[in-house]
Scaffold this active site. Structure first.
Site, PDB file in Angstrom:
ATOM      1  N   ARG A  56       0.817  -1.208   0.000  1.00 34.06           N
ATOM      2  CA  ARG A  56       0.000   0.000   0.000  1.00 34.06           C
ATOM      3  C   ARG A  56       0.856   1.266   0.000  1.00 34.06           C
ATOM      4  O   ARG A  56       0.396   2.349  -0.359  1.00 34.06           O
ATOM      5  CB  ARG A  56      -0.959   0.009   1.196  1.00 34.06           C
ATOM      6  CG  ARG A  56      -2.078   1.038   1.025  1.00 34.06           C
ATOM      7  CD  ARG A  56      -2.919   1.248   2.280  1.00 34.06           C
ATOM      8  NE  ARG A  56      -3.466   0.026   2.779  1.00 34.06           N
ATOM      9  CZ  ARG A  56      -3.247  -0.419   4.026  1.00 34.06           C
ATOM     10  NH1 ARG A  56      -2.513   0.274   4.877  1.00 34.06           N
ATOM     11  NH2 ARG A  56      -3.773  -1.559   4.416  1.00 34.06           N
ATOM     12  N   TYR A 109     -13.243  21.370 -11.876  1.00 37.90           N
ATOM     13  CA  TYR A 109     -13.626  20.079 -12.473  1.00 37.90           C
ATOM     14  C   TYR A 109     -14.877  19.560 -11.748  1.00 37.90           C
ATOM     15  O   TYR A 109     -14.914  19.510 -10.514  1.00 37.90           O
ATOM     16  CB  TYR A 109     -12.437  19.140 -12.303  1.00 37.90           C
ATOM     17  CG  TYR A 109     -12.599  17.744 -12.824  1.00 37.90           C
ATOM     18  CD1 TYR A 109     -12.822  17.512 -14.167  1.00 37.90           C
ATOM     19  CD2 TYR A 109     -12.480  16.655 -11.962  1.00 37.90           C
ATOM     20  CE1 TYR A 109     -12.952  16.222 -14.645  1.00 37.90           C
ATOM     21  CE2 TYR A 109     -12.591  15.362 -12.433  1.00 37.90           C
ATOM     22  CZ  TYR A 109     -12.838  15.153 -13.773  1.00 37.90           C
ATOM     23  OH  TYR A 109     -12.956  13.870 -14.242  1.00 37.90           O
ATOM     24  N   ASP A 181      -5.197  22.521  -9.032  1.00 35.85           N
ATOM     25  CA  ASP A 181      -5.293  21.448 -10.022  1.00 35.85           C
ATOM     26  C   ASP A 181      -4.577  21.940 -11.279  1.00 35.85           C
ATOM     27  O   ASP A 181      -5.050  22.855 -11.952  1.00 35.85           O
ATOM     28  CB  ASP A 181      -6.782  21.155 -10.288  1.00 35.85           C
ATOM     29  CG  ASP A 181      -6.997  19.985 -11.252  1.00 35.85           C
ATOM     30  OD1 ASP A 181      -6.105  19.725 -12.084  1.00 35.85           O
ATOM     31  OD2 ASP A 181      -8.079  19.362 -11.187  1.00 35.85           O
ATOM     32  N   LYS A 206      -4.360  12.239 -17.696  1.00 37.31           N
ATOM     33  CA  LYS A 206      -4.391  13.063 -18.902  1.00 37.31           C
ATOM     34  C   LYS A 206      -3.003  13.089 -19.542  1.00 37.31           C
ATOM     35  O   LYS A 206      -2.563  12.103 -20.095  1.00 37.31           O
ATOM     36  CB  LYS A 206      -4.929  14.454 -18.553  1.00 37.31           C
ATOM     37  CG  LYS A 206      -6.210  14.426 -17.710  1.00 37.31           C
ATOM     38  CD  LYS A 206      -7.424  13.927 -18.475  1.00 37.31           C
ATOM     39  CE  LYS A 206      -8.608  13.543 -17.606  1.00 37.31           C
ATOM     40  NZ  LYS A 206      -9.137  14.533 -16.704  1.00 37.31           N
TER      41      LYS A 206
HETATM   42  C1  LIG Z   1      -9.845  14.318 -15.454  1.00 31.50           C
HETATM   43  C2  LIG Z   1      -9.594  15.404 -14.485  1.00 31.50           C
HETATM   44  C3  LIG Z   1      -9.492  15.138 -13.122  1.00 31.50           C
HETATM   45  C4  LIG Z   1      -9.742  13.772 -12.533  1.00 31.50           C
HETATM   46  O1  LIG Z   1      -8.891  12.792 -12.992  1.00 31.50           O
HETATM   47  P1  LIG Z   1      -9.339  11.240 -13.038  1.00 31.50           P
HETATM   48  O2  LIG Z   1      -8.077  10.542 -13.249  1.00 31.50           O
HETATM   49  O3  LIG Z   1     -10.330  11.121 -14.141  1.00 31.50           O
HETATM   50  O4  LIG Z   1      -9.959  10.908 -11.708  1.00 31.50           O
HETATM   51  C5  LIG Z   1      -9.204  16.189 -12.283  1.00 31.50           C
HETATM   52  N1  LIG Z   1      -9.027  17.439 -12.756  1.00 31.50           N
HETATM   53  C6  LIG Z   1      -9.138  17.734 -14.055  1.00 31.50           C
HETATM   54  C7  LIG Z   1      -8.922  19.128 -14.506  1.00 31.50           C
HETATM   55  C8  LIG Z   1      -9.426  16.731 -14.964  1.00 31.50           C
HETATM   56  O5  LIG Z   1      -9.560  17.027 -16.260  1.00 31.50           O
END
Ligand SMILES: *Cc1c(COP(=O)(O)O)cnc(C)c1O
Length: 385
Positions: A56, A109, A181, A206
């Site tokens: 973990r 988001y 973010d 992403k």
């Molecule tokens: C996709 C996304 C997330 C979340 O990511 P996941 O891996 O899908 O949980 C958070 N912030 C932004 C800006 C995103 O585009």
């Protein structure tokens, strides 16, 4: 100083520890054996010196991935998580407790908003949404119990930019933790550490992985905040699975070249849209002449939006989307392939009002040839009345 694209290639390799192989191998592990009784006792008290006392907490490959990510973002400590959303939930839960107050950017988001509404609210943690363009006026929203200011710049649907240094100054003066973010720009195009942000998260799903085949998140922070995040990370069990560590590290190696192509393709398409009669607005941070973009960003990525000249119904929008050949319809973005989706803001803005009334489409420019992409979009636009 070694540039970030060089670090992307060299960091987190340590081939000499892995019989010379270029890519560090996958370790599938839950149990990790200790050498002797003394080492076991050390692990019980958290003083174990090996890479990890239990699956973990990650494996040696997790440490290599973290080191590679750290080399490009400059923070003291990186944690990799099972999704972008676990990076968000873990970082928020690290700094909030019942009775606390959170300032959340209005264009965040959507699942981040949902986490605040459906999970944090259960623990009596109150969220106030603020206008992304608020800047230093955020001071007016601070309450005695405000513990976190969460930013996202640009937002990933409408692309407003935030004055990060102004907000960071106010937060520091009030002893409030800042979280951002940074999925859209990545540390290559926005240096959030240099701007003084305490904690940066990314959806590694992403651009970091970049191939639409891994869910992962990244939390980066300075020493001051690492202890709290480390506890919550382990308590939640937010770790990234071994095979996904491998894929993410392999994807990360090409981040700089991929981003350049995403950037060039998106800018080309966005400029073409600006001259198209069926488009009311192009929402692309690098094209708005925005001072914040010029001051803080060193590049733009592949995601932007367009607003059509009127609000089309589902039947009409279906003609546009079903006609596209090179653009898939799907959630997420940041992979090598192009995507296009419609979006509606009705339920996901509470502090601001969107300035346009036409149908909205979000485009992710992939790595295909830009002329092919533009031809495809033009053909689809012709389907609209
Ligand atoms: C996709 C996304 C997330 C979340 O990511 P996941 O891996 O899908 O949980 C958070 N912030 C932004 C800006 C995103 O585009």
């Amino acid at each position: 100083m070694t540039s970030k694209s060089t670090k992307l290639v060299s960091a987190g390799r340590n081939s000499n520890q892995y019989s010379g192989v270029v890519n560090p191998p996958v370790f599938h592990a839950s149990t990790i054996l200790f050498d002797n009784y003394t080492e076991f006792k050390k692990a019980l008290s958290g003083r174990h010196e090996g890479a990890s006392p239990y699956g973990r907490h990650g494996t040696p490959l997790t440490r290599e991935l973290e080191a590679a990510l750290q080399a490009i973002d400059g923070y003291d400590k990186v944690f990799v998580t099972s999704s972008g959303v676990t990076a968000i939930s873990t970082s928020l839960l690290s700094f909030l407790k019942p009775g606390d107050h959170l300032l959340m950017v209005d264009n965040t988001y959507d699942p981040t908003r949902r986490f605040c509404k459906e999970e944090l609210a259960k623990f009596n943690i109150e969220t106030t949404y603020y206008d992304p363009t608020i800047g230093a006026d955020i001071a007016k929203l601070i309450q005695p119990n405000t513990k976190v200011i969460f930013m996202e710049s640009p937002g990933s649907l409408t692309f407003e930019l935030q004055d990060i240094p102004a907000i960071v100054d106010i937060a520091k003066a009030n002893n409030i933790t800042t979280i951002i973010d940074n999925t859209w720009a990545t540390p290559l195009y926005l240096d959030t550490k240099a701007l003084g942000v305490d904690v940066t998260i990314q959806a590694g799903t992403k651009y970091i992985n970049g191939h639409s085949d891994v869910m992962m998140g990244v939390i980066s922070c300075n020493k001051k905040h690492a202890g709290k995040i480390s506890r919550t990370y382990k308590n939640i069990g937010a770790q990234l699975a071994p095979d996904d560590c491998y894929l993410a590290l392999r994807g990360l190696r090409t981040l700089a070249v991929r981003l350049k192509q995403h950037e060039a393709n998106a800018l080309y398409l966005a400029k073409q849209f600006q001259n198209h009669s069926k488009i009311q607005a192009v929402l692309h941070p690098a094209l708005s002449g925005n001072d914040i973009f010029k001051r803080n960003f060193t590049g733009s990525s592949g995601l932007f939006s367009i607003v059509l000249n009127k609000a089309y119904n589902d039947d009409e929008l279906a003609k546009f989307f079903n006609h596209l050949q090179h653009f898939g319809m799907g959630f997420s973005w940041g992979g090598y392939e192009s995507l296009a989706i419609p979006f509606w803001l009705d339920d996901i803005r509470t502090a601001t009002k969107f300035a346009y009334n036409g149908s909205c489409i979000r485009i992710h420019a992939g790595l295909e040839d830009k002329e092919d992409l533009w031809q495809d979009l033009q053909n689809a636009l012709e389907q609209l009345g």
